[in-house]
Design a protein around this motif. Structure first.
Motif, short mmCIF file in Angstrom:
data_model
loop_
_atom_site.label_atom_id
_atom_site.label_comp_id
_atom_site.label_asym_id
_atom_site.label_seq_id
_atom_site.Cartn_x
_atom_site.Cartn_y
_atom_site.Cartn_z
N PRO A 25 0.83 -1.21 0.00
CA PRO A 25 0.00 0.00 0.00
C PRO A 25 0.86 1.26 0.00
N THR A 26 0.56 2.13 -0.94
CA THR A 26 1.34 3.34 -1.18
C THR A 26 0.36 4.47 -1.53
N PRO A 27 0.60 5.69 -1.06
CA PRO A 27 -0.28 6.80 -1.46
C PRO A 27 -0.22 7.01 -2.97
N VAL A 28 -1.39 7.09 -3.60
CA VAL A 28 -1.50 7.27 -5.05
C VAL A 28 -2.43 8.43 -5.37
N ILE A 29 -1.96 9.31 -6.25
CA ILE A 29 -2.81 10.35 -6.82
C ILE A 29 -2.98 10.00 -8.29
#
Length: 94
Positions: A25-29
Motif C-alpha cells: 500500500p502506497t499513497p497514489v494520486i
C-alpha cells in the motif's frame, strides 16, 4: 507517493492500483483524462487518495495540472508530518 494514469499500454490503472494496494500500500494520486464520476469513484475505492483531471488539451492546461498536483502533494506531506497519514476505506477511523 505515486502518480498514476488510468490508461496505460499493458495494464490499466485499476489493475495496477489493485495489485499495488495488495502488495505494498502506497499513497497514489490518479492523473487521468477519464475524469468521470465512475472513474474517480472506482480509483478511490481501489485505494487512490486523490484525483487530478487532465484537460483534453494537456499542452494548454499543463501549468494548471502542475499547480493542482503540487497543492495535493503538499497537503499529503503536511498530513504525514502531522502523523495523520492518508486514510483508506477500511482503516480504523477512516
Amino acid at each position: 507517493l505515486i502518480t498514476l494514469d488510468l490508461e496505460m499500454p499493458r495494464m490499466d490503472g485499476y489493475t495496477f492500483l489493485r495489485l499495488l494496494m495488495a502488495r505494498q500500500p502506497t499513497p497514489v494520486i490518479v492523473i487521468s483524462g477519464s475524469a468521470g464520476r465512475d472513474s474517480v469513484g472506482r480509483a478511490l475505492e481501489l485505494g487512490a487518495i486523490d484525483y487530478v483531471a487532465k484537460s483534453s488539451r494537456p499542452a494548454l492546461d499543463a501549468p494548471g495540472i502542475e499547480i493542482e498536483l503540487a497543492e495535493k502533494v503538499a497537503n499529503l506531506r503536511q498530513l504525514a508530518l502531522a502523523g495523520r497519514g492518508p486514510r483508506r476505506a477500511g482503516d480504523p477511523g477512516g
